[in-house]
Design an enzyme around this catalytic site. Structure first.
Site, PDB file in Angstrom:
ATOM      1  N   SER A   9       0.790  -1.000  -0.024  1.00 10.84           N
ATOM      2  CA  SER A   9      -0.023   0.000  -0.219  1.00 10.84           C
ATOM      3  C   SER A   9       0.745   1.276   0.163  1.00 10.84           C
ATOM      4  CB  SER A   9      -0.896   0.004   1.230  1.00 10.84           C
ATOM      5  OG  SER A   9      -0.173  -0.220   2.333  1.00 10.84           O
ATOM      6  N   ILE A  12       5.772   3.955  -3.143  1.00 11.53           N
ATOM      7  CA  ILE A  12       6.648   3.332  -4.189  1.00 11.53           C
ATOM      8  C   ILE A  12       5.833   2.029  -4.709  1.00 11.53           C
ATOM      9  CG2 ILE A  12       8.713   2.208  -4.881  1.00 11.53           C
ATOM     10  CD1 ILE A  12      10.081   4.320  -3.036  1.00 11.53           C
ATOM     11  N   LEU A  60       5.986  -7.387   9.179  1.00  9.60           N
ATOM     12  CA  LEU A  60       7.586  -7.537   9.221  1.00  9.60           C
ATOM     13  C   LEU A  60       8.066  -8.329  10.686  1.00  9.60           C
ATOM     14  CD1 LEU A  60       8.842  -4.135   7.704  1.00  9.60           C
ATOM     15  CD2 LEU A  60       8.790  -6.358   6.648  1.00  9.60           C
ATOM     16  N   SER A  81       9.234  -1.196   4.870  1.00  5.49           N
ATOM     17  CA  SER A  81      10.052  -0.756   5.858  1.00  5.49           C
ATOM     18  C   SER A  81       9.520   0.668   6.429  1.00  5.49           C
ATOM     19  CB  SER A  81      11.381  -0.371   5.428  1.00  5.49           C
ATOM     20  OG  SER A  81      12.496  -0.769   6.183  1.00  5.49           O
ATOM     21  N   SER A 123      18.184   2.413  -0.322  1.00  3.25           N
ATOM     22  CA  SER A 123      18.026   3.633  -0.248  1.00  3.25           C
ATOM     23  C   SER A 123      19.275   4.263  -0.576  1.00  3.25           C
ATOM     24  CB  SER A 123      17.481   4.060   0.989  1.00  3.25           C
ATOM     25  OG  SER A 123      17.673   5.617   1.053  1.00  3.25           O
ATOM     26  N   TYR A 158      16.539   6.630  10.592  1.00  2.06           N
ATOM     27  CA  TYR A 158      16.256   6.101   9.367  1.00  2.06           C
ATOM     28  C   TYR A 158      17.345   5.637   8.426  1.00  2.06           C
ATOM     29  CZ  TYR A 158      14.303   5.681   4.610  1.00  2.06           C
ATOM     30  OH  TYR A 158      13.922   5.118   3.542  1.00  2.06           O
ATOM     31  N   LYS A 162      18.305   1.739   7.143  1.00  2.00           N
ATOM     32  CA  LYS A 162      18.535   1.238   5.840  1.00  2.00           C
ATOM     33  C   LYS A 162      19.829   0.305   5.591  1.00  2.00           C
ATOM     34  CE  LYS A 162      15.517   1.404   3.172  1.00  2.00           C
ATOM     35  NZ  LYS A 162      14.237   0.401   2.838  1.00  2.00           N
ATOM     36  N   MET A 187      15.428  10.792  -2.537  1.00  2.00           N
ATOM     37  CA  MET A 187      14.399  11.234  -2.235  1.00  2.00           C
ATOM     38  C   MET A 187      13.263  11.003  -3.502  1.00  2.00           C
ATOM     39  SD  MET A 187      13.698  12.338   0.857  1.00  2.00           S
ATOM     40  CE  MET A 187      14.779  13.116   2.185  1.00  2.00           C
TER      41      MET A 187
HETATM   42  P1  NDP Z   1       5.643   4.432   2.600  1.00  2.00           P
HETATM   43  O1  NDP Z   1       5.480   4.745   3.723  1.00  2.00           O
HETATM   44  O2  NDP Z   1       4.523   4.708   1.658  1.00  2.00           O
HETATM   45  O3  NDP Z   1       5.512   2.847   2.735  1.00  2.00           O
HETATM   46  C1  NDP Z   1       6.237   1.902   3.457  1.00  2.00           C
HETATM   47  C2  NDP Z   1       5.656   0.783   3.617  1.00  2.00           C
HETATM   48  O4  NDP Z   1       5.923  -0.216   4.627  1.00  2.00           O
HETATM   49  C3  NDP Z   1       4.247   0.748   3.826  1.00  2.00           C
HETATM   50  O5  NDP Z   1       3.172  -0.161   3.107  1.00  2.00           O
HETATM   51  C4  NDP Z   1       3.999   0.280   5.374  1.00  2.00           C
HETATM   52  O6  NDP Z   1       2.745  -0.502   5.610  1.00  2.00           O
HETATM   53  C5  NDP Z   1       5.143  -0.775   5.325  1.00  2.00           C
HETATM   54  N1  NDP Z   1       5.736  -1.017   6.720  1.00  2.00           N
HETATM   55  C6  NDP Z   1       6.087  -0.239   7.693  1.00  2.00           C
HETATM   56  N2  NDP Z   1       6.218  -0.957   8.574  1.00  2.00           N
HETATM   57  C7  NDP Z   1       6.015  -2.267   8.443  1.00  2.00           C
HETATM   58  C8  NDP Z   1       5.912  -3.610   9.231  1.00  2.00           C
HETATM   59  N3  NDP Z   1       6.059  -3.502  10.653  1.00  2.00           N
HETATM   60  N4  NDP Z   1       5.367  -4.521   8.704  1.00  2.00           N
HETATM   61  C9  NDP Z   1       4.790  -4.653   7.456  1.00  2.00           C
HETATM   62  N5  NDP Z   1       4.932  -3.484   6.673  1.00  2.00           N
HETATM   63  C10 NDP Z   1       5.307  -2.406   7.128  1.00  2.00           C
HETATM   64  O7  NDP Z   1       6.882   4.717   2.130  1.00  2.00           O
HETATM   65  P2  NDP Z   1       7.793   4.566   0.604  1.00  2.00           P
HETATM   66  O8  NDP Z   1       6.690   4.070  -0.266  1.00  2.00           O
HETATM   67  O9  NDP Z   1       8.226   5.792   0.565  1.00  2.00           O
HETATM   68  O10 NDP Z   1       8.774   3.631   0.836  1.00  2.00           O
HETATM   69  C11 NDP Z   1       9.090   2.335   0.328  1.00  2.00           C
HETATM   70  C12 NDP Z   1      10.329   1.820   0.605  1.00  2.00           C
HETATM   71  O11 NDP Z   1      11.200   2.724  -0.236  1.00  2.00           O
HETATM   72  C13 NDP Z   1      10.874   1.795   1.882  1.00  2.00           C
HETATM   73  O12 NDP Z   1      11.811   0.620   1.971  1.00  2.00           O
HETATM   74  C14 NDP Z   1      11.745   2.968   2.007  1.00  2.00           C
HETATM   75  O13 NDP Z   1      12.827   3.114   2.847  1.00  2.00           O
HETATM   76  C15 NDP Z   1      12.273   2.727   0.537  1.00  2.00           C
HETATM   77  N6  NDP Z   1      12.791   4.440   0.213  1.00  2.00           N
HETATM   78  C16 NDP Z   1      11.837   5.389  -0.052  1.00  2.00           C
HETATM   79  C17 NDP Z   1      12.318   6.395  -0.397  1.00  2.00           C
HETATM   80  C18 NDP Z   1      11.308   7.826  -0.587  1.00  2.00           C
HETATM   81  O14 NDP Z   1      11.866   9.009  -0.770  1.00  2.00           O
HETATM   82  N7  NDP Z   1      10.087   7.621  -0.588  1.00  2.00           N
HETATM   83  C19 NDP Z   1      13.608   6.851  -0.726  1.00  2.00           C
HETATM   84  C20 NDP Z   1      14.584   5.914  -0.902  1.00  2.00           C
HETATM   85  C21 NDP Z   1      13.843   4.471  -0.366  1.00  2.00           C
HETATM   86  P3  NDP Z   1       1.479   0.188   6.233  1.00  2.00           P
HETATM   87  O15 NDP Z   1       0.873   0.674   4.874  1.00  2.00           O
HETATM   88  O16 NDP Z   1       0.737  -0.970   6.919  1.00  2.00           O
HETATM   89  O17 NDP Z   1       1.748   1.317   7.048  1.00  2.00           O
END
Ligand code: NDP
Length: 318
Positions: A9, A12, A60, A81, A123, A158, A162, A187
């Site tokens: 959800s 990305i 997770l 994450s 990241s 954070y 990562k 980002m």
């Molecule tokens: P979001 O916050 O939109 O998505 C993070 C996702 O991780 C959510 O779906 C969330 O689930 C899930 N999550 C967090 N904790 C848990 C848990 N304990 N168990 C299961 N699921 C979990 O962030 P982004 O889409 O921005 O990030 C996605 C990935 O990309 C991450 O790994 C992030 O580190 C990486 N990233 C993001 C960047 C950015 O600028 N956005 C840059 C570089 C890397 P829930 O919906 O249930 O909360």
């Protein structure tokens, strides 16, 4: 062509799911709360979702919770994450879910011989944060690794999560002979599919809400390019190692200039949080990403798409 997407959800991951559906894949998508419409409605509405998207509940930190979901999948996109820059308990809120969660997912992969490749969302925070000197002339590339001690000393929790998660993942896949490709975005900006504003896009919302900007500089990349890179990293057999993704690095003041240019009537803050000279950025190599066929969307377009998406979702009212 059955694949699993963890954290489906998210900002990305939602784009990864959309593009995978467009490409004919059947997707087992994990979410923490499949009964929350804010987390799943936008996925269920995607073209092809009715026929080829199944949602599963997984956390997770729950050992084995990905086992049966990953069983029979050919590929796994591990994106889940926690992404938060302000936390009270870094270990519990960020580091444990990132590190233990990644190992949890990878352990499930070892139990399913059908899994041919894992694409892991890391990241640039796991690449560039160390004591090596930086300047606009320095080009950071995939051979760089962030230094956990540097992250701890600077309280960059954070990035620490990562960095440790990616390091643990490499150690685990090397020991267990899993084929893993890692994506290291800067980002991420661009249009939102999900209704809630995620952390990276919140930084842009803060600017258009007139909040003074931090004295900092980051690379930026479009979310559609990030999703595309994940799928190319999965489909292109020769893809390997890590892929940094950054269209361009800019100081916040430059984001403000671009936003002013796009929306001249908007009251965007032009105040920095402190009076110190602006921090400079550094370059991030595009060479490997371009070898996958990625053509980076210009930052100005990504910013426009982000703001237009805020408008469509009525997150802003201008
Ligand atoms: P979001 O916050 O939109 O998505 C993070 C996702 O991780 C959510 O779906 C969330 O689930 C899930 N999550 C967090 N904790 C848990 C848990 N304990 N168990 C299961 N699921 C979990 O962030 P982004 O889409 O921005 O990030 C996605 C990935 O990309 C991450 O790994 C992030 O580190 C990486 N990233 C993001 C960047 C950015 O600028 N956005 C840059 C570089 C890397 P829930 O919906 O249930 O909360």
């Amino acid at each position: 062509k059955v694949v699993c997407v963890t954290g489906a959800s998210g900002f990305i991951a939602s784009w990864i799911v959309k593009f995978l559906l467009q490409r004919g894949y059947t997707i087992r998508a994990t979410v923490r709360d499949p009964s929350n419409p804010k987390k799943v409605d936008h996925l269920l509405k995607l073209d092809g979702a009715k026929e080829r998207l199944q949602l599963f509940k997984a956390d997770l930190l729950e050992q084995g919770s990905f086992d049966s979901i990953i069983q029979g999948c050919h590929g796994v996109f591990h994106t889940a994450s926690p992404v938060r820059h302000v936390v009270d308990y870094p270990q519990a809120e960020l580091i444990d879910p990132a590190v233990k969660g990644t190992l949890n997912v990878l352990k499930s992969c070892t139990k399913s011989p059908s899994v041919k490749r894992v694409v892991f969302t890391s990241s640039v925070a796991a690449v560039a944060l160390n004591t090596r000197p930086k300047s606009p002339e320095v080009i950071v590339d995939e051979t760089w690794f962030s230094d956990p001690d540097f992250c701890r000393e600077s309280q960059l929790w954070y990035p620490l999560s990562k960095t440790l998660a990616e390091a643990s993942a490499w150690e685990f896949v090397n020991e267990n002979k899993i084929d893993m490709v890692v994506i290291n975005p800067t980002m991420v900006a661009g249009p939102l599919l999900q209704p809630e504003v995620n952390e990276s896009v919140q930084l842009i919302l803060n600017l258009i809400n007139g909040i003074p900007f931090p004295n900092n500089a980051f690379g930026w990349v479009n979310v559609k390019d990030v999703a595309d890179a994940h799928i190319r990293a999965y489909e292109i057999a020769t893809a390997s190692g890590r892929y940094c993704l950054s269209e361009r690095g800019v100081h916040y003041s430059e984001l403000v200039t671009i936003l002013h240019d796009l929306y001249p009537t908007l009251q965007i803050s032009d105040k920095c949080e402190n009076e110190e000279p602006y921090l400079t950025t550094y370059q991030i190599s595009k060479e490997k990403a371009e070898s996958l066929g990625i053509e980076f969307t210009p930052l100005k377009v990504s910013l426009k798409e982000t703001v237009e998406s805020f408008r469509e979702k009525k997150i802003v009212d201008f």
